[in-house]
Design a protein around this motif. Structure first.
Motif, PDB file in Angstrom:
ATOM      1  N   TYR A 162       0.830  -1.202   0.000  1.00  0.00           N
ATOM      2  CA  TYR A 162       0.000   0.000   0.000  1.00  0.00           C
ATOM      3  C   TYR A 162       0.869   1.259   0.000  1.00  0.00           C
ATOM      4  O   TYR A 162       0.669   2.187  -0.797  1.00  0.00           O
ATOM      5  CB  TYR A 162      -0.918  -0.024   1.232  1.00  0.00           C
ATOM      6  N   GLY A 163       1.879   1.276   0.889  1.00  0.00           N
ATOM      7  CA  GLY A 163       2.774   2.423   0.953  1.00  0.00           C
ATOM      8  C   GLY A 163       3.625   2.576  -0.288  1.00  0.00           C
ATOM      9  O   GLY A 163       3.913   3.694  -0.734  1.00  0.00           O
ATOM     10  N   GLY A 164       4.024   1.430  -0.877  1.00  0.00           N
ATOM     11  CA  GLY A 164       4.828   1.486  -2.103  1.00  0.00           C
ATOM     12  C   GLY A 164       4.071   2.095  -3.262  1.00  0.00           C
ATOM     13  O   GLY A 164       4.636   2.878  -4.043  1.00  0.00           O
ATOM     14  N   ILE A 165       2.793   1.760  -3.377  1.00  0.00           N
ATOM     15  CA  ILE A 165       1.969   2.336  -4.450  1.00  0.00           C
ATOM     16  C   ILE A 165       1.849   3.849  -4.278  1.00  0.00           C
ATOM     17  O   ILE A 165       1.982   4.622  -5.242  1.00  0.00           O
ATOM     18  CB  ILE A 165       0.572   1.675  -4.460  1.00  0.00           C
ATOM     19  N   LEU A 166       1.609   4.287  -3.042  1.00  0.00           N
ATOM     20  CA  LEU A 166       1.491   5.727  -2.775  1.00  0.00           C
ATOM     21  C   LEU A 166       2.822   6.442  -3.012  1.00  0.00           C
ATOM     22  O   LEU A 166       2.843   7.570  -3.523  1.00  0.00           O
ATOM     23  CB  LEU A 166       1.020   5.954  -1.338  1.00  0.00           C
ATOM     24  N   THR A 167       3.915   5.800  -2.636  1.00  0.00           N
ATOM     25  CA  THR A 167       5.237   6.401  -2.866  1.00  0.00           C
ATOM     26  C   THR A 167       5.506   6.557  -4.360  1.00  0.00           C
ATOM     27  O   THR A 167       5.998   7.603  -4.807  1.00  0.00           O
ATOM     28  CB  THR A 167       6.333   5.526  -2.227  1.00  0.00           C
ATOM     29  N   PHE A 168       5.189   5.516  -5.122  1.00  0.00           N
ATOM     30  CA  PHE A 168       5.370   5.565  -6.582  1.00  0.00           C
ATOM     31  C   PHE A 168       4.534   6.697  -7.184  1.00  0.00           C
ATOM     32  O   PHE A 168       5.029   7.464  -8.031  1.00  0.00           O
ATOM     33  CB  PHE A 168       4.972   4.220  -7.188  1.00  0.00           C
ATOM     34  N   LEU A 169       3.285   6.819  -6.728  1.00  0.00           N
ATOM     35  CA  LEU A 169       2.407   7.884  -7.236  1.00  0.00           C
ATOM     36  C   LEU A 169       2.958   9.263  -6.886  1.00  0.00           C
ATOM     37  O   LEU A 169       2.954  10.182  -7.727  1.00  0.00           O
ATOM     38  CB  LEU A 169       1.001   7.716  -6.644  1.00  0.00           C
ATOM     39  N   THR A 170       3.442   9.425  -5.658  1.00  0.00           N
ATOM     40  CA  THR A 170       3.984  10.714  -5.215  1.00  0.00           C
ATOM     41  C   THR A 170       5.206  11.108  -6.042  1.00  0.00           C
ATOM     42  O   THR A 170       5.359  12.268  -6.445  1.00  0.00           O
ATOM     43  CB  THR A 170       4.352  10.646  -3.725  1.00  0.00           C
ATOM     44  N   ILE A 171       6.079  10.147  -6.298  1.00  0.00           N
ATOM     45  CA  ILE A 171       7.283  10.428  -7.101  1.00  0.00           C
ATOM     46  C   ILE A 171       6.907  10.857  -8.514  1.00  0.00           C
ATOM     47  O   ILE A 171       7.502  11.786  -9.088  1.00  0.00           O
ATOM     48  CB  ILE A 171       8.203   9.191  -7.122  1.00  0.00           C
ATOM     49  N   LYS A 172       5.909  10.188  -9.095  1.00  0.00           N
ATOM     50  CA  LYS A 172       5.483  10.521 -10.447  1.00  0.00           C
ATOM     51  C   LYS A 172       4.875  11.925 -10.533  1.00  0.00           C
ATOM     52  O   LYS A 172       5.026  12.634 -11.538  1.00  0.00           O
ATOM     53  CB  LYS A 172       4.456   9.489 -10.937  1.00  0.00           C
ATOM     54  N   LEU A 173       4.185  12.338  -9.456  1.00  0.00           N
ATOM     55  CA  LEU A 173       3.519  13.647  -9.458  1.00  0.00           C
ATOM     56  C   LEU A 173       4.419  14.780  -8.984  1.00  0.00           C
ATOM     57  O   LEU A 173       4.074  15.954  -9.155  1.00  0.00           O
ATOM     58  CB  LEU A 173       2.272  13.591  -8.561  1.00  0.00           C
ATOM     59  N   PHE A 174       5.572  14.430  -8.388  1.00  0.00           N
ATOM     60  CA  PHE A 174       6.376  15.436  -7.694  1.00  0.00           C
ATOM     61  C   PHE A 174       6.805  16.590  -8.597  1.00  0.00           C
ATOM     62  O   PHE A 174       6.747  17.751  -8.196  1.00  0.00           O
ATOM     63  CB  PHE A 174       7.613  14.753  -7.087  1.00  0.00           C
ATOM     64  N   ASP A 175       7.250  16.280  -9.808  1.00  0.00           N
ATOM     65  CA  ASP A 175       7.740  17.332 -10.712  1.00  0.00           C
ATOM     66  C   ASP A 175       6.652  17.893 -11.625  1.00  0.00           C
ATOM     67  O   ASP A 175       6.912  18.806 -12.412  1.00  0.00           O
ATOM     68  CB  ASP A 175       8.881  16.783 -11.584  1.00  0.00           C
ATOM     69  N   LYS A 176       5.443  17.342 -11.514  1.00  0.00           N
ATOM     70  CA  LYS A 176       4.388  17.731 -12.455  1.00  0.00           C
ATOM     71  C   LYS A 176       3.390  18.726 -11.864  1.00  0.00           C
ATOM     72  O   LYS A 176       2.820  19.553 -12.588  1.00  0.00           O
ATOM     73  CB  LYS A 176       3.645  16.485 -12.940  1.00  0.00           C
TER      74      LYS A 176
END
Length: 556
Positions: free
Chosen positions: A505-519
């Motif tokens: 669960y945390g890994g999915i949220l971390t992946f999503l956060t990283i993808k959105l961080f620069d956008k």
């Protein structure tokens, strides 16, 4: 001796549920649990392989500086320290809070026999802690160095003997602690506070040792000259802190000559002497701490006074009463307290102590975090959310009821209140972790009030679905038959399953956060995370209502 062997057999059977396990293997409906456990263990293999590769790089680095033996000592020392730290918790639970003590104490059995049998069972448990750590070091050193057969014989003996001395020291310290904190009316509070201070002291000593080693290495040209002259220099330096780790290392390094044999004999001689001292000491002080723990407190008031019904009864909402009950049980049972509260404050403590003891690697990090606070806000939220699973409250909430689980099924409490009350108890513990985390972060990098509020709010919101995930796992397969509170939390497979699902669960949220961080703007990321936490909590709430209603009827 016959009594001792019989006690060991009974204690091993009770601790590991061998009879129950054998019955479960015959039951087709229960076999899936072993299949899930096997899958979980296999899922850890890639991580373990990565760890072994990293250790291989450490081995290469130790060869380059001419301190190959130090690589071996790091494994021995790390495994012994972990056995000692976990041993403090296990010893207190096993020696003083097992349900079988009510039957054993009245019997004509010496305290040394009771303690000795429990010590053997703890040794077996500690192999699960020490072997996964020490084996990669032994294998890498032996295979890459093409060591002889005597090396492997010594390695096998040392792997078996590594937990003995740390457990002996932990047992002696706990027995002394339990004896002299047996103060009527205040013993539980003193033991809880003392245990917490004890663990923090261990962490502080560990970081102080790291600081000393850093200063030694930074000693200049003279240090490097000595390093070249003596291939066991670092082993000797660390051996000052805990000599048995040095003896074990030197026995493997010098296995081909008499000094290797002498170090093996010294290692086991000290371990045996320590065990004998522990057994002799148990005859003097074990029952003192145990009987104090089993006492039933009497009324403190000498006189009597009339109390009205309204004064004696305070009506609360059902979920409030349930949350209070859960929190009281957690605080009254030391093994629960150390695993729940200890789990949520140990990481912040590590962060603070790393700074206090002068870890220079954190200085640059502190400067960066001061200029870019979101680099600490997002990880802090992530750590707090994962602590919602690490505290083990949600994934053991029904298991901790044990044989009294039928009471919860018969009480006129709505399923909704069951969910809310149990989630609240976890959030109360999480508040302790949040305060500790924010305090440690503020100690390292002075963050603003707005960032503190974001960490606290999103941390709490994220802890709700983590707790609910644990509750789902626990209601599906509650561990209700146990004779030691340690089993309900530390030896409960639900905790391991919960951590695995929590990581996902945390890994999915971390992946999503990283993808959105620069956008997108960082504030929009906070909003998205909050919405995900709220939506997850609602969906899991609906699932829990159906599962608890079904399981309360079907469980026997």
């Amino acid at each position: 001796m016959n009594k001792m062997i019989s006690l060991i057999k009974v204690d091993i059977n009770n601790t590991y549920g061998l009879s129950t396990m054998a019955h479960s293997l015959k039951d087709k409906k229960s076999r899936w649990r072993f299949i899930i456990f096997g899958i979980l263990m296999m899922s850890l293999i890639p991580t373990y392989i990565m760890l072994i590769r990293a250790l291989g790089n450490m081995y290469d680095a130790s060869i380059q500086i001419g301190q190959r033996s130090y690589f071996l000592q790091m494994g021995i020392f790390a495994s012994q320290i972990l056995v000692f730290v976990f041993g403090i918790i296990y010893v207190m639970s096993k020696y003083y809070f097992s349900n079988d003590l009510d039957q054993l104490v009245p019997l004509p059995i010496k305290s040394s026999h009771i303690l000795g049998s429990k010590f053997v069972t703890l040794m077996i448990s500690e192999y699960l802690t020490s072997l996964p750590i020490i084996l990669p070091f032994i294998l890498i050193y032996g295979i890459r160095g093409k060591e002889g057969i005597l090396y492997w014989i010594y390695s096998f003996l040392l792997a078996l003997g590594i937990p003995v001395l740390p457990l002996v020291i932990a047992s002696i310290l706990v027995m002394i602690f339990m004896k002299y904190t047996n103060i009527k009316g205040k013993k539980d509070l003193l033991r809880i506070v003392g245990s917490s201070i004890f663990l923090f002291l261990i962490l502080f000593i560990q970081f102080q040792m790291q600081s000393i080693m850093q200063k030694v290495i930074a000693g200049g040209d003279e240090f490097y000259i000595n390093l070249a002259k003596n291939s066991n220099l670092l082993v000797m330096k660390l051996g000052v802190v805990f000599p048995p780790s040095m003896w074990g290392t030197l026995s493997l390094v010098n296995y081909g000559n008499f000094s290797g044999l002498s170090y093996v004999l010294l290692f086991f001689l000290v371990s045996i002497i320590g065990y004998i001292i522990m057994i002799l000491l148990s005859e003097k002080i074990f029952f003192d701490g145990l009987i104090g723990n089993m006492e039933v407190s009497s009324s403190k008031s000498r006189g009597s006074r009339i109390i009205g019904i309204k004064d004696s009864i305070k009506i609360n909402k059902p979920y409030i009463s349930l949350a209070k009950k859960e929190v009281k049980i957690l605080f009254r049972t030391p093994v629960y307290l150390l695993n729940s509260v200890g789990g949520v404050i140990i990481l912040p403590a590590v962060l603070v102590m790393s700074t206090v003891t002068g870890d220079e690697s954190l200085e640059l990090l502190t400067k960066v975090l001061g200029e870019f606070p979101h680099f600490i806000v997002l990880p802090a939220i992530g750590m707090i959310v994962f602590l919602g699973m690490l505290n083990s409250i949600g994934c053991t909430t029904f298991s901790r009821e044990g044989k009294n689980f039928w009471i919860q099924r018969t009480l006129p409490i709505r399923i909704e209140d069951q969910i809310i009350g149990r989630v609240l108890s976890s959030l109360i513990i999480q508040l302790v972790g949040i305060v500790a985390m924010i305090g440690s972060i503020f100690f390292i990098a002075k963050i603003r009030l707005g960032n503190i509020l974001i960490i606290a709010i999103l941390g709490l919101l994220g802890s709700i679905p983590m707790t609910q995930i644990g509750m789902i796992i626990d209601i599906l397969r509650p561990l209700l038959i146990w004779d030691n509170p340690q089993k309900a939390m530390k030896q409960n497979l639900n905790v391991l399953i919960g951590m695995g699902v929590g990581f996902l669960y945390g890994g999915i949220l971390t992946f999503l956060t990283i993808k959105l961080f620069d956008k997108i703007d960082i504030n929009y990321i906070y909003i998205i995370l909050a919405l995900i936490f709220i939506l997850s909590s609602y969906i899991l709430y609906i699932i829990l209502k159906k599962l608890i209603s079904k399981q309360f009827i079907e469980l026997q």
